[in-house]
Design a protein around this motif. Sequence first.
Motif, short mmCIF file in Angstrom:
data_model
loop_
_atom_site.label_atom_id
_atom_site.label_comp_id
_atom_site.label_asym_id
_atom_site.label_seq_id
_atom_site.Cartn_x
_atom_site.Cartn_y
_atom_site.Cartn_z
N GLY A 30 0.82 -1.22 0.00
CA GLY A 30 0.00 0.00 0.00
C GLY A 30 0.85 1.26 0.00
O GLY A 30 0.51 2.24 0.67
N GLU A 31 1.91 1.26 -0.79
CA GLU A 31 2.83 2.41 -0.77
C GLU A 31 2.19 3.68 -1.30
O GLU A 31 2.40 4.76 -0.76
CB GLU A 31 4.10 2.07 -1.55
CG GLU A 31 5.04 1.26 -0.69
CD GLU A 31 6.19 0.65 -1.47
OE1 GLU A 31 6.30 0.87 -2.68
OE2 GLU A 31 6.97 -0.08 -0.81
N ARG A 101 6.50 -11.14 -3.11
CA ARG A 101 6.95 -9.75 -3.30
C ARG A 101 6.13 -9.06 -4.37
O ARG A 101 5.84 -7.87 -4.28
CB ARG A 101 8.43 -9.74 -3.69
CG ARG A 101 9.32 -9.85 -2.45
CD ARG A 101 10.80 -9.64 -2.77
NE ARG A 101 11.03 -8.63 -3.78
CZ ARG A 101 11.71 -8.85 -4.92
NH1 ARG A 101 12.18 -10.04 -5.18
NH2 ARG A 101 11.92 -7.87 -5.76
N SER A 106 1.83 -13.57 -5.14
CA SER A 106 0.80 -13.76 -4.11
C SER A 106 -0.36 -14.59 -4.66
O SER A 106 -0.90 -15.47 -3.99
CB SER A 106 0.27 -12.40 -3.62
OG SER A 106 1.29 -11.69 -2.97
N ALA A 127 -8.08 -4.63 -2.24
CA ALA A 127 -8.15 -3.19 -2.45
C ALA A 127 -9.46 -2.75 -3.13
O ALA A 127 -9.66 -1.56 -3.34
CB ALA A 127 -6.96 -2.74 -3.29
N LYS A 251 -11.15 0.65 -7.00
CA LYS A 251 -9.94 0.22 -6.27
C LYS A 251 -9.37 1.35 -5.42
O LYS A 251 -9.26 2.49 -5.88
CB LYS A 251 -8.90 -0.25 -7.28
CG LYS A 251 -7.60 -0.72 -6.69
CD LYS A 251 -6.91 -1.63 -7.70
CE LYS A 251 -5.44 -1.77 -7.42
NZ LYS A 251 -4.68 -0.57 -7.84
N1 CTP Z 1 -0.96 -7.55 -3.65
C1 CTP Z 1 -0.53 -8.74 -3.07
N2 CTP Z 1 0.82 -9.02 -3.05
C2 CTP Z 1 1.71 -8.17 -3.56
C3 CTP Z 1 1.28 -6.96 -4.17
C4 CTP Z 1 -0.08 -6.68 -4.20
O1 CTP Z 1 -1.34 -9.52 -2.58
N3 CTP Z 1 3.02 -8.47 -3.50
C5 CTP Z 1 -2.39 -7.22 -3.63
C6 CTP Z 1 -2.70 -5.95 -2.85
O2 CTP Z 1 -2.81 -6.25 -1.45
C7 CTP Z 1 -3.99 -5.47 -3.47
C8 CTP Z 1 -3.92 -6.01 -4.90
O3 CTP Z 1 -2.85 -6.95 -4.94
O4 CTP Z 1 -5.14 -6.00 -2.83
C9 CTP Z 1 -3.72 -4.90 -5.92
O5 CTP Z 1 -2.41 -4.35 -5.77
P1 CTP Z 1 -2.13 -2.81 -5.50
O6 CTP Z 1 -3.35 -1.99 -5.66
O7 CTP Z 1 -0.90 -2.45 -6.27
O8 CTP Z 1 -1.82 -2.80 -3.93
P2 CTP Z 1 -0.44 -2.55 -3.19
O9 CTP Z 1 0.66 -3.29 -3.88
O10 CTP Z 1 -0.68 -2.87 -1.75
O11 CTP Z 1 -0.25 -0.97 -3.36
P3 CTP Z 1 1.06 -0.18 -3.87
O12 CTP Z 1 1.35 -0.70 -5.25
O13 CTP Z 1 0.63 1.26 -3.83
O14 CTP Z 1 2.15 -0.50 -2.87
#
Ligand code: CTP
Length: 277
Positions: A30-31, A101, A106, A127, A251
Amino acid sequence: MTAAPDFVPPRSAPHALSTLGVVLVAAGRGERLGAGRPKAFVELGGRTLIEHCLATVSALAGGGHLVVVVPAALAPDTLDIVAAVSHSGSAWDVSVTPGGRERHESVRFGIDALPGHVDVVLVHDAARPLAPAALFERVAAEVRRTGDAVIPALPVADTLKRVGPDGVVHETVDRSPLVAVQTPQGFPRLGLAAAHDRLGSGENSPGGLGSGGLNPGGRGTASSGPTDDAEVVQRAGGTVRTVAGDMFAHKLTTPGDLALLEALLSAQSGDTIDLTS
Ligand code: CTP
Ligand code: MG
Protein backbone atom coordinates in the motif's frame (compact mmCIF):
# COMPACT_ATOMS: atom_id res chain seq x y z
CA MET A 1 14.60 -23.02 -24.69
CA THR A 2 12.02 -21.00 -26.58
CA ALA A 3 8.41 -20.42 -25.64
CA ALA A 4 6.10 -22.72 -27.58
CA PRO A 5 3.87 -20.41 -29.62
CA ASP A 6 1.11 -22.99 -29.78
CA PHE A 7 0.90 -23.48 -26.00
CA VAL A 8 -2.73 -23.57 -24.93
CA PRO A 9 -3.43 -23.84 -21.21
CA PRO A 10 -5.62 -26.79 -20.21
CA ARG A 11 -9.29 -25.88 -20.20
CA SER A 12 -12.02 -27.34 -18.08
CA ALA A 13 -15.16 -28.30 -19.94
CA PRO A 14 -18.03 -25.97 -19.02
CA HIS A 15 -20.33 -27.56 -16.46
CA ALA A 16 -22.76 -26.43 -13.82
CA LEU A 17 -21.51 -28.44 -10.85
CA SER A 18 -18.18 -27.07 -9.78
CA THR A 19 -16.47 -25.97 -6.61
CA LEU A 20 -15.62 -22.32 -6.27
CA GLY A 21 -12.37 -21.02 -4.81
CA VAL A 22 -11.63 -17.37 -4.11
CA VAL A 23 -8.07 -16.03 -3.80
CA LEU A 24 -8.21 -12.69 -1.97
CA VAL A 25 -4.88 -10.96 -2.53
CA ALA A 26 -4.12 -8.67 0.39
CA ALA A 27 -0.33 -8.92 0.68
CA GLY A 28 0.65 -5.59 -0.93
CA ARG A 29 2.35 -2.81 1.00
CA GLY A 30 0.00 0.00 0.00
CA GLU A 31 2.83 2.41 -0.77
CA ARG A 32 0.77 4.79 -2.90
CA LEU A 33 -1.87 5.07 -0.17
CA GLY A 34 0.83 5.71 2.43
CA ALA A 35 -1.38 4.78 5.40
CA GLY A 36 1.52 3.42 7.46
CA ARG A 37 0.22 -0.13 7.19
CA PRO A 38 -0.64 -2.54 4.38
CA LYS A 39 -3.70 -1.32 2.49
CA ALA A 40 -5.90 -4.36 3.18
CA PHE A 41 -5.69 -3.56 6.90
CA VAL A 42 -6.87 0.04 6.48
CA GLU A 43 -10.40 0.70 7.74
CA LEU A 44 -13.33 1.89 5.65
CA GLY A 45 -16.50 2.66 7.62
CA GLY A 46 -15.03 1.01 10.73
CA ARG A 47 -14.07 -2.29 9.07
CA THR A 48 -10.82 -3.34 7.42
CA LEU A 49 -10.87 -3.93 3.67
CA ILE A 50 -10.30 -7.63 4.38
CA GLU A 51 -13.43 -7.72 6.55
CA HIS A 52 -15.52 -6.12 3.81
CA CYS A 53 -14.34 -8.74 1.33
CA LEU A 54 -14.82 -11.61 3.80
CA ALA A 55 -18.42 -10.52 4.36
CA THR A 56 -19.13 -10.41 0.62
CA VAL A 57 -17.54 -13.78 -0.19
CA SER A 58 -19.22 -15.49 2.78
CA ALA A 59 -22.57 -14.37 1.38
CA LEU A 60 -22.02 -16.16 -1.96
CA ALA A 61 -24.50 -18.97 -2.42
CA GLY A 62 -23.15 -22.49 -2.69
CA GLY A 63 -20.04 -21.93 -0.59
CA GLY A 64 -16.48 -22.86 -1.41
CA HIS A 65 -12.97 -22.15 -0.22
CA LEU A 66 -11.50 -18.69 0.37
CA VAL A 67 -7.73 -18.16 0.70
CA VAL A 68 -6.70 -14.80 2.14
CA VAL A 69 -3.13 -13.95 1.04
CA VAL A 70 -1.46 -11.48 3.42
CA PRO A 71 2.02 -10.26 4.45
CA ALA A 72 3.58 -13.08 6.53
CA ALA A 73 3.93 -10.83 9.59
CA LEU A 74 0.19 -10.15 9.56
CA ALA A 75 -0.97 -13.77 9.19
CA PRO A 76 -1.74 -14.17 12.94
CA ASP A 77 -3.80 -10.93 12.96
CA THR A 78 -5.63 -12.11 9.85
CA LEU A 79 -6.50 -15.44 11.49
CA ASP A 80 -8.00 -13.44 14.39
CA ILE A 81 -10.05 -11.34 11.93
CA VAL A 82 -11.27 -14.47 10.15
CA ALA A 83 -12.20 -16.16 13.45
CA ALA A 84 -14.12 -13.06 14.58
CA VAL A 85 -16.26 -12.78 11.44
CA SER A 86 -16.77 -16.50 10.69
CA HIS A 87 -19.86 -18.31 11.86
CA SER A 88 -20.24 -22.04 12.31
CA GLY A 89 -23.03 -22.48 9.74
CA SER A 90 -21.06 -20.88 6.90
CA ALA A 91 -20.66 -22.85 3.67
CA TRP A 92 -17.25 -21.18 3.20
CA ASP A 93 -13.93 -22.55 4.46
CA VAL A 94 -11.38 -19.81 4.98
CA SER A 95 -7.60 -20.17 5.19
CA VAL A 96 -4.76 -17.64 5.41
CA THR A 97 -1.47 -17.88 3.55
CA PRO A 98 1.61 -15.61 3.21
CA GLY A 99 2.05 -13.60 0.02
CA GLY A 100 5.01 -12.83 -2.24
CA ARG A 101 6.95 -9.75 -3.30
CA GLU A 102 4.91 -9.21 -6.48
CA ARG A 103 1.16 -9.50 -6.87
CA HIS A 104 1.41 -12.42 -9.30
CA GLU A 105 3.48 -14.35 -6.73
CA SER A 106 0.80 -13.76 -4.11
CA VAL A 107 -1.82 -15.06 -6.55
CA ARG A 108 0.26 -18.17 -7.22
CA PHE A 109 0.66 -18.90 -3.51
CA GLY A 110 -3.09 -18.46 -3.12
CA ILE A 111 -3.90 -20.89 -5.95
CA ASP A 112 -1.49 -23.44 -4.45
CA ALA A 113 -3.29 -23.16 -1.10
CA LEU A 114 -6.70 -24.07 -2.59
CA PRO A 115 -7.93 -27.64 -2.03
CA GLY A 116 -7.63 -29.96 -5.02
CA HIS A 117 -11.36 -30.17 -5.74
CA VAL A 118 -11.70 -26.44 -6.44
CA ASP A 119 -12.09 -26.09 -10.21
CA VAL A 120 -13.23 -22.49 -10.70
CA VAL A 121 -11.15 -19.69 -9.15
CA LEU A 122 -12.01 -16.04 -8.63
CA VAL A 123 -9.00 -13.80 -7.91
CA HIS A 124 -9.95 -10.61 -6.09
CA ASP A 125 -8.01 -7.56 -4.87
CA ALA A 126 -8.70 -6.75 -1.21
CA ALA A 127 -8.15 -3.19 -2.45
CA ARG A 128 -11.65 -3.38 -4.03
CA PRO A 129 -13.62 -3.78 -0.79
CA LEU A 130 -17.07 -2.85 -2.13
CA ALA A 131 -17.22 -5.20 -5.13
CA PRO A 132 -20.72 -6.66 -4.68
CA ALA A 133 -21.64 -10.34 -4.39
CA ALA A 134 -23.61 -10.03 -7.66
CA LEU A 135 -20.36 -9.22 -9.50
CA PHE A 136 -18.64 -12.33 -8.08
CA GLU A 137 -21.65 -14.39 -9.15
CA ARG A 138 -21.76 -12.88 -12.66
CA VAL A 139 -18.08 -13.65 -13.26
CA ALA A 140 -18.28 -17.20 -11.85
CA ALA A 141 -21.40 -17.99 -13.90
CA GLU A 142 -19.70 -16.87 -17.13
CA VAL A 143 -16.58 -18.95 -16.38
CA ARG A 144 -18.81 -21.99 -15.85
CA ARG A 145 -20.82 -21.25 -19.01
CA THR A 146 -17.83 -20.75 -21.31
CA GLY A 147 -14.86 -22.53 -19.71
CA ASP A 148 -12.78 -19.39 -20.45
CA ALA A 149 -11.25 -16.65 -18.31
CA VAL A 150 -13.73 -13.85 -17.48
CA ILE A 151 -13.09 -10.31 -16.26
CA PRO A 152 -15.41 -7.44 -15.27
CA ALA A 153 -15.04 -4.44 -17.59
CA LEU A 154 -16.46 -0.91 -17.69
CA PRO A 155 -16.57 1.37 -20.72
CA VAL A 156 -14.19 4.32 -20.57
CA ALA A 157 -16.16 7.56 -20.30
CA ASP A 158 -13.40 10.18 -20.47
CA THR A 159 -11.74 11.38 -23.65
CA LEU A 160 -8.34 9.70 -23.88
CA LYS A 161 -5.13 11.32 -25.15
CA ARG A 162 -1.68 9.95 -25.79
CA VAL A 163 0.79 12.28 -24.07
CA GLY A 164 4.58 12.46 -24.37
CA PRO A 165 7.01 12.58 -21.43
CA ASP A 166 7.05 16.39 -21.83
CA GLY A 167 3.29 16.53 -21.14
CA VAL A 168 2.45 17.53 -24.73
CA VAL A 169 -0.56 15.81 -26.32
CA HIS A 170 0.27 13.72 -29.38
CA GLU A 171 -3.20 12.49 -30.29
CA THR A 172 -6.69 11.62 -29.13
CA VAL A 173 -7.12 7.88 -28.75
CA ASP A 174 -10.24 6.12 -30.03
CA ARG A 175 -11.83 4.92 -26.80
CA SER A 176 -14.57 2.77 -28.35
CA PRO A 177 -12.63 -0.53 -28.12
CA LEU A 178 -11.16 0.32 -24.68
CA VAL A 179 -12.46 -0.82 -21.29
CA ALA A 180 -11.30 -0.43 -17.70
CA VAL A 181 -11.04 -3.80 -15.98
CA GLN A 182 -11.62 -4.81 -12.38
CA THR A 183 -11.61 -7.82 -10.09
CA PRO A 184 -12.90 -10.40 -9.25
CA GLN A 185 -11.44 -12.11 -12.33
CA GLY A 186 -12.55 -15.69 -12.87
CA PHE A 187 -10.74 -18.71 -14.33
CA PRO A 188 -10.91 -22.46 -14.74
CA ARG A 189 -8.39 -23.49 -12.08
CA LEU A 190 -6.21 -25.64 -14.36
CA GLY A 191 -5.71 -22.91 -16.94
CA LEU A 192 -4.91 -20.26 -14.32
CA ALA A 193 -2.45 -22.50 -12.46
CA ALA A 194 -0.71 -23.53 -15.69
CA ALA A 195 -0.41 -19.91 -16.86
CA HIS A 196 1.03 -18.79 -13.51
CA ASP A 197 3.46 -21.73 -13.46
CA ARG A 198 4.59 -20.71 -16.92
CA LEU A 199 5.12 -17.11 -15.73
CA GLY A 200 6.94 -18.34 -12.61
CA SER A 201 9.28 -20.46 -14.75
CA GLY A 202 10.18 -17.33 -16.74
CA GLU A 203 8.71 -18.54 -20.00
CA ASN A 204 6.25 -15.70 -20.28
CA SER A 205 7.96 -12.96 -18.33
CA PRO A 206 9.84 -10.16 -20.10
CA GLY A 207 13.52 -10.98 -20.21
CA GLY A 208 12.78 -14.36 -18.73
CA LEU A 209 14.01 -17.70 -20.01
CA GLY A 210 12.84 -18.32 -23.52
CA SER A 211 11.06 -15.02 -23.96
CA GLY A 212 13.88 -13.59 -26.05
CA GLY A 213 12.60 -10.22 -24.87
CA LEU A 214 9.39 -10.69 -26.83
CA ASN A 215 5.94 -11.37 -25.56
CA PRO A 216 4.91 -14.63 -27.27
CA GLY A 217 1.26 -13.66 -27.41
CA GLY A 218 2.17 -10.33 -28.94
CA ARG A 219 -0.07 -8.71 -26.34
CA GLY A 220 0.33 -7.25 -22.90
CA THR A 221 3.28 -5.11 -22.01
CA ALA A 222 6.53 -6.51 -23.32
CA SER A 223 8.57 -4.26 -21.03
CA SER A 224 6.89 -5.01 -17.70
CA GLY A 225 5.30 -7.76 -15.67
CA PRO A 226 1.59 -8.56 -15.93
CA THR A 227 -0.70 -6.25 -13.94
CA ASP A 228 -3.61 -8.65 -13.74
CA ASP A 229 -4.28 -12.38 -13.95
CA ALA A 230 -6.13 -12.10 -17.25
CA GLU A 231 -2.89 -10.93 -18.82
CA VAL A 232 -1.04 -13.92 -17.35
CA VAL A 233 -3.60 -16.26 -18.94
CA GLN A 234 -3.63 -14.33 -22.22
CA ARG A 235 0.18 -14.45 -22.47
CA ALA A 236 -0.14 -18.23 -22.12
CA GLY A 237 -2.57 -18.35 -25.05
CA GLY A 238 -5.89 -18.44 -23.17
CA THR A 239 -9.09 -16.64 -24.22
CA VAL A 240 -10.31 -13.87 -21.90
CA ARG A 241 -13.95 -12.74 -22.02
CA THR A 242 -15.65 -9.76 -20.38
CA VAL A 243 -18.83 -9.24 -18.37
CA ALA A 244 -20.25 -5.93 -17.16
CA GLY A 245 -18.19 -4.44 -14.34
CA ASP A 246 -19.55 -2.49 -11.38
CA MET A 247 -18.65 1.02 -10.20
CA PHE A 248 -18.70 -0.23 -6.60
CA ALA A 249 -15.65 -2.39 -7.41
CA HIS A 250 -13.54 0.80 -7.38
CA LYS A 251 -9.94 0.22 -6.27
CA LEU A 252 -8.29 1.93 -3.33
CA THR A 253 -4.95 3.16 -4.63
CA THR A 254 -4.31 6.71 -3.36
CA PRO A 255 -5.75 8.76 -0.45
CA GLY A 256 -8.29 10.35 -2.85
CA ASP A 257 -9.85 6.93 -3.44
CA LEU A 258 -10.59 6.62 0.28
CA ALA A 259 -13.00 9.56 0.16
CA LEU A 260 -14.66 8.14 -2.95
CA LEU A 261 -15.02 4.68 -1.38
CA GLU A 262 -16.53 6.22 1.76
CA ALA A 263 -19.16 7.90 -0.43
CA LEU A 264 -19.77 4.62 -2.28
CA LEU A 265 -20.12 2.78 1.03
CA SER A 266 -22.76 5.28 2.14
CA ALA A 267 -24.58 4.87 -1.15
CA GLN A 268 -24.38 1.07 -0.91
CA SER A 269 -25.83 1.09 2.58
CA GLY A 270 -28.60 3.46 1.51
CA ASP A 271 -27.39 6.46 3.55
CA THR A 272 -27.80 10.00 2.28
CA ILE A 273 -24.51 11.34 0.98
CA ASP A 274 -23.57 14.75 2.30
CA LEU A 275 -21.51 16.31 -0.47
CA THR A 276 -21.19 19.64 1.34
CA SER A 277 -18.80 18.49 4.07
N1 CTP B 1 -0.96 -7.55 -3.65
C1 CTP B 1 -0.53 -8.74 -3.07
N2 CTP B 1 0.82 -9.02 -3.05
C2 CTP B 1 1.71 -8.17 -3.56
C3 CTP B 1 1.28 -6.96 -4.17
C4 CTP B 1 -0.08 -6.68 -4.20
O1 CTP B 1 -1.34 -9.52 -2.58
N3 CTP B 1 3.02 -8.47 -3.50
C5 CTP B 1 -2.39 -7.22 -3.63
C6 CTP B 1 -2.70 -5.95 -2.85
O2 CTP B 1 -2.81 -6.25 -1.45
C7 CTP B 1 -3.99 -5.47 -3.47
C8 CTP B 1 -3.92 -6.01 -4.90
O3 CTP B 1 -2.85 -6.95 -4.94
O4 CTP B 1 -5.14 -6.00 -2.83
C9 CTP B 1 -3.72 -4.90 -5.92
O5 CTP B 1 -2.41 -4.35 -5.77
P1 CTP B 1 -2.13 -2.81 -5.50
O6 CTP B 1 -3.35 -1.99 -5.66
O7 CTP B 1 -0.90 -2.45 -6.27
O8 CTP B 1 -1.82 -2.80 -3.93
P2 CTP B 1 -0.44 -2.55 -3.19
O9 CTP B 1 0.66 -3.29 -3.88
O10 CTP B 1 -0.68 -2.87 -1.75
O11 CTP B 1 -0.25 -0.97 -3.36
P3 CTP B 1 1.06 -0.18 -3.87
O12 CTP B 1 1.35 -0.70 -5.25
O13 CTP B 1 0.63 1.26 -3.83
O14 CTP B 1 2.15 -0.50 -2.87
MG1 MG C 1 1.14 -2.75 -5.96
